[in-house]
Structure formats: structure tokens, C-alpha cells
Design an enzyme around this catalytic site. Structure first.
Site, short mmCIF file in Angstrom:
data_model
loop_
_atom_site.label_atom_id
_atom_site.label_comp_id
_atom_site.label_asym_id
_atom_site.label_seq_id
_atom_site.Cartn_x
_atom_site.Cartn_y
_atom_site.Cartn_z
N GLU A 3 -5.96 -8.75 -0.19
CA GLU A 3 -6.69 -8.52 1.06
C GLU A 3 -8.13 -8.20 0.73
OE1 GLU A 3 -5.00 -5.60 3.78
OE2 GLU A 3 -2.96 -6.28 3.33
N GLU A 45 0.78 -1.25 0.00
CA GLU A 45 0.00 0.00 0.00
C GLU A 45 0.81 1.30 0.00
OE1 GLU A 45 -3.25 -0.02 2.78
OE2 GLU A 45 -4.20 -1.70 1.76
C1 BG6 Z 1 -4.85 -2.75 4.86
C2 BG6 Z 1 -3.54 -3.15 5.46
O1 BG6 Z 1 -4.78 -1.41 4.55
O2 BG6 Z 1 -5.97 -2.81 5.66
C3 BG6 Z 1 -3.63 -4.10 6.64
O3 BG6 Z 1 -2.71 -3.70 4.48
C4 BG6 Z 1 -4.78 -3.68 7.52
O4 BG6 Z 1 -2.41 -4.05 7.33
C5 BG6 Z 1 -6.06 -3.77 6.71
O5 BG6 Z 1 -4.88 -4.39 8.69
C6 BG6 Z 1 -7.33 -3.49 7.47
O6 BG6 Z 1 -7.22 -2.28 8.16
P1 BG6 Z 1 -7.50 -2.23 9.71
O7 BG6 Z 1 -7.14 -0.89 10.15
O8 BG6 Z 1 -8.95 -2.52 9.86
O9 BG6 Z 1 -6.64 -3.27 10.33
#
Ligand code: BG6
Length: 449
Positions: free
Chosen positions: A364, A167
Site C-alpha cells: 500500500e 497491519e
Molecule cells: C492502511 C490500511 O492502514 O491504511 C487500509 O491497510 C487503509 O485499510 C489505509 O484504508 C489508508 O488509511 P485511511 O484511513 O486513509 O483509509
């Protein structure tokens, strides 16, 4: 099909076996209302979630066993730079750190789970931040490449899929995300940056150069390596059909893509340089950098997709967007204000695939929610099941109906981990529940939902 986790959100063991201090070890827990804080030193009365994570450092054997029982085909992990190079400047790595990752990866392979390794997921040795100035200093590119070279060589033949960064696209002189993502990506507080726009552009650029150089290096070390980079991509929709809004929406989307353009189109994009010129930002693109962009292109593009957003025309040419506070009236939101928009995933997969013509990987996807235990300590997370059903349906359409070449689908936090943006534990994503609260208390026992 599998999952994604990162080192600082899961491992814990922050000061054992020769690991150095990384900048996330100095970031406290927060919440939706209270931002995380980055302290100068470790303060005894503060809660630093990376210090304990979910204790993956000690429990990875059982966790991987559970992933295998769930028939995972892949797990994306990240390698903590400071576990392998405590200060980031050493010539030789910390063997205990390398051994840990070898054991994790061997175990994954023994369960037929493909390891996918991110080389930089929101952390670097604090020494490089303090003494070198993080990504503002081009020497850090060399330190990063030395780390990458060591890892590529050490895991040659074991790891085939790599991501150079996670990211980096959130580093842009004009996004509202800058505040939080500046320290998440660089270890420097946004408020500490002098000329903010200049610094953001430089750091985003240096990481882009570093990624291209790492791709070239990784291919040299093993031509079988498939090396991508992971981007946080939000499908951004125009506020309405007013032509100015459409134009601004186009520009908002572009902010997420200038680095991918540089990493895939063999040169740093002209439109970004023009934008920098208008903003008074000076960027030096050396002949060596040009050569790096020319030499290396990504093998795949990692898409982290959680939600879509709406951009709004505000009268000026340079607007902010991404997780902008304009709510899409057609979509529901999570408790943390992230809209739930499965069609945005199909849209984004098509957008990326058509723009670059190389495979994508959903690196993700998931829903952060507060999960309540019933009297028998079970969780009924129908909302999460629904989220996945809808997103997987849209992903299938992108693959089957639209012909997008998609290498895989990884859910975020298949086991509950610490939230990156808020540092909380209660923002859970997992198929596996971890008994731990926001203060790090609890048995840390795992339970399949
Ligand atoms: C992404 C990241 O932006 O979002 C992760 O790569 C992150 O590291 C995920 O955990 C979800 O965001 P959050 O703040 O809900 O953990």
C-alpha cells in the site's frame, strides 16, 4: 504495479447471499475530527459505510475492466471471513460467498492481473467477537486456520500470493494507535479491554501465532504458494541526536517489528518478552507455539507505507510513537496530518530487506486527499501525481541503487474506497473517482481522474 483494496471498504452487500455480520458492519462513519463509533447493534439512524462500500460486490466486473485498461499487473483484495463463514464456526463455507470471490479472481486472471489475497483485513465474523472474545481467545486461532485452509484449497492454482494479515503490528501495549486499531483489528473497543496492556499483548501474540500457523498450512496445501504478511510501517526518525532519543527511536521502530521477527526468525523475540516482563505482562509460549515459529517463515514482507513520523524522548523509557503528534519540520503533511516523506519509503525498504533478507512488496502507498471537481466534473490531482512520482523514484533507488528485492508496488485505493480510520468517502486515494459522498449518497458512477 497495481493496487490494493479491502473487502469491508469496497464491497458493500453486507447482508446478501448468506453473508454474516462482521464487526466492521457495526462501525459508523466519522471524520478527522469525529472518531468512528462501534455500536452494539445496527442503529437505524446511523451511517455504516461497510454496508454499501463502493458497491464493488455488484460493480467489480466494470471496475476490473478499468484496472485492465490502466494496465494493472496485480490487484490485492481481501476475503471477508463473514462472507464465507457467516459466524466463523461453521464446518462448511457459504458457497455463494466463495463463488463471489471465484468470479472476482477469475476475472482478474482473464485480464492478466495477478490476484494477491489478504486473509484478514480488519474484519471477522461478529459472532466470534461476541461469543468467543475475538483474538483474546486461542480457539479463534483454530477458527481462523479453518477459514484459511478452506480458502487455500478452494483457490489452489489460481492464487499464488497471499497475506495472512493486514497491519497486526498496530496491536502493541504501548502505542497511541491502540484506541482505533483495537477495534479495527479485533472488533473490541479499547475502552472495553480490562487489563489493556495484557490484552493488547495477548491479541498481538495470538495473531502472530495464527499467521505462522497459516503460513505452514498454506505451504503444505500448495508448495508454490508465496505467503507473506502485511505490516503498516512508518519510518520513525529520532527527535534529535540526543543519545536517549536515538535509543528510544530504536525502541519505537522495534515495536513495529517484533511480529515480523517472530514470523521470520523462527522464534518469538527475547527483547519483547523482556519488555512484557517489565510491564507486568504474562505471556505463555507453549511448546506447540515454539514449534510453529520454528517451522514457518514468511516468503515476503508486505510494506504499507504512507508517511514517516518522529519519535520524541519524554523522559521515560517507554514512549509512544508511530503517528505521534511531533511534526517533522522538513516535511509537508496531508489534510489528515500524515507527513509526506518519500525518502522514508527507500529507508524502510532497505531497513526491512537488510533485517530479514527476504523480498518485500509495497502492498500500500498513496495520498488521501479531498479532490475538487471543476465545472466539467474533472479532477486535477497534481498533488497526487507528485506524491506518486516522488515515492516511485525513491522505490526505484531502493531497487536499483541499493539492491532491495521488491516483488511489486501496489497503490492504496486505486479506486476511491471508504477510509478505514475515519469511515469517510472524502478521503480519496483513487485513480478512479467514485461519485459518492460521506453519507453514501451519489450515483456511484466511476470516472478515471
Ligand atoms: C492502511 C490500511 O492502514 O491504511 C487500509 O491497510 C487503509 O485499510 C489505509 O484504508 C489508508 O488509511 P485511511 O484511513 O486513509 O483509509
Amino acid at each position: 504495479m497495481g493496487g490494493s483494496i479491502s473487502a469491508h471498504q469496497s464491497e458493500g452487500g453486507w447482508d446478501v447471499d448468506g453473508k454474516g455480520l462482521n464487526y466492521m458492519d457495526l462501525v459508523t462513519s466519522g471524520s478527522y475530527e469525529i472518531p468512528r463509533e462501534m455500536t452494539e447493534e445496527i442503529e437505524n439512524d446511523k451511517n455504516y459505510p461497510s454496508h454499501y462500500g463502493i458497491d464493488f460486490y455488484n460493480r467489480f466486473r466494470d471496475d476490473i475492466q478499468m484496472f485492465a485498461e490502466m494496465e494493472f499487473k496485480a490487484l490485492r483484495i481481501s476475503i471477508d471471513w463473514s462472507r464465507t463463514f457467516p459466524k466463523g464456526i461453521e464446518e462448511h463455507p457459504n458457497q455463494a460467498g466463495l463463488d463471489f470471490y471465484h468470479e472476482v479472481i477469475d476475472r482478474l486472471i482473464s485480464h492478466d492481473i495477478e490476484p494477491i489475497v489478504t486473509l484478514y483485513h480488519f474484519e471477522m465474523p461478529m459472532y466470534l467477537v461476541k461469543e468467543y472474545g475475538s483474538w483474546l481467545n486461542r480457539e479463534v486461532i483454530d477458527k481462523y486456520l479453518h477459514f484459511c485452509e478452506t480458502i487455500f484449497k478452494s483457490f489452489k492454482g489460481k492464487v499464488r500470493y497471499w497475506a495472512t494479515f493486514n497491519e497486526t503490528n498496530h496491536l502493541d501495549p504501548q502505542t497511541e494507535l491502540s484506541d482505533i486499531f483495537t477495534y479495527l483489528l479485533t472488533g473490541i473497543k479499547y475502552s472495553d479491554l480490562g487489563d489493556k496492556k495484557q490484552a493488547m499483548a495477548e491479541m498481538g501474540y495470538n495473531m502472530t501465532v495464527a499467521s505462522s500457523k497459516a503460513v505452514e498450512l498454506g505451504h503444505k496445501i500448495d508448495p508454490n504458494n508465496k505467503i507473506g504478511c502485511v505490516f503498516g510501517l512508518t519510518s520513525i526518525y529520532p527527535f534529535n541526536c540526543k543519545p536517549e532519543n536515538i535509543m528510544n527511536n530504536f525502541k519505537d521502530m522495534d515495536r513495529n517489528f517484533y511480529q515480523i521477527d517472530a514470523m521470520c526468525n523462527r522464534k518469538f523475540p527475547e527483547y519483547k518478552l523482556k519488555e512484557y516482563q517489565r510491564l507486568g505482562i504474562k505471556l505463555e509460549i507453549s511448546t506447540e507455539d515454539k514449534e510453529s515459529f520454528r517451522m514457518a517463515t514468511l516468503d515476503f514482507i508486505g510494506i504499507n507505507y504512507y508517511s514517516s513520523s518522529v519519535s520524541k524522548y519524554n523522559g521515560s523509557e517507554e514512549v509512544e510513537a508511530i503517528f505521534a503528534d511531533v511534526q517533522n519540520p522538513y516535511l509537508e503533511q496531508s489534510k489528515w496530518g500524515w507527513s509526506i516523506g518519500p525518502i522514508g519509503l527507500r529507508y524502510m525498504m532497505n531497513y526491512v530487506y537488510r533485517r530479514y533478507g527476504i523480498p518485500v512488496m509495497i502492498t500500500e502507498n498513496g495520498l488521501g486527499a479531498v479532490d475538487e471537481l471543476d465545472s466539467e466534473r474533472n479532477i486535477h490531482d497534481d498533488y497526487r501525481v507528485e506524491y506518486f512520482k516522488q515515492h516511485i523514484t525513491e522505490m526505484k533507488k531502493a531497487i536499483i541503487e541499493d539492491g532491495v528485492d521488491c516483488l511489486g508496488y501496489l497503490t492504496w485505493g486505486p479506486i476511491d474506497v471508504i477510509s478505514a480510520t475515519t469511515g469517510e468517502m472524502r478521503k480519496r486515494y483513487g485513480f478512479i473517482y467514485v461519485n459518492q459522498d460521506n453519507s453514501g449518497n451519489g450515483s456511484r458512477r466511476r470516472k478515471k481522474r
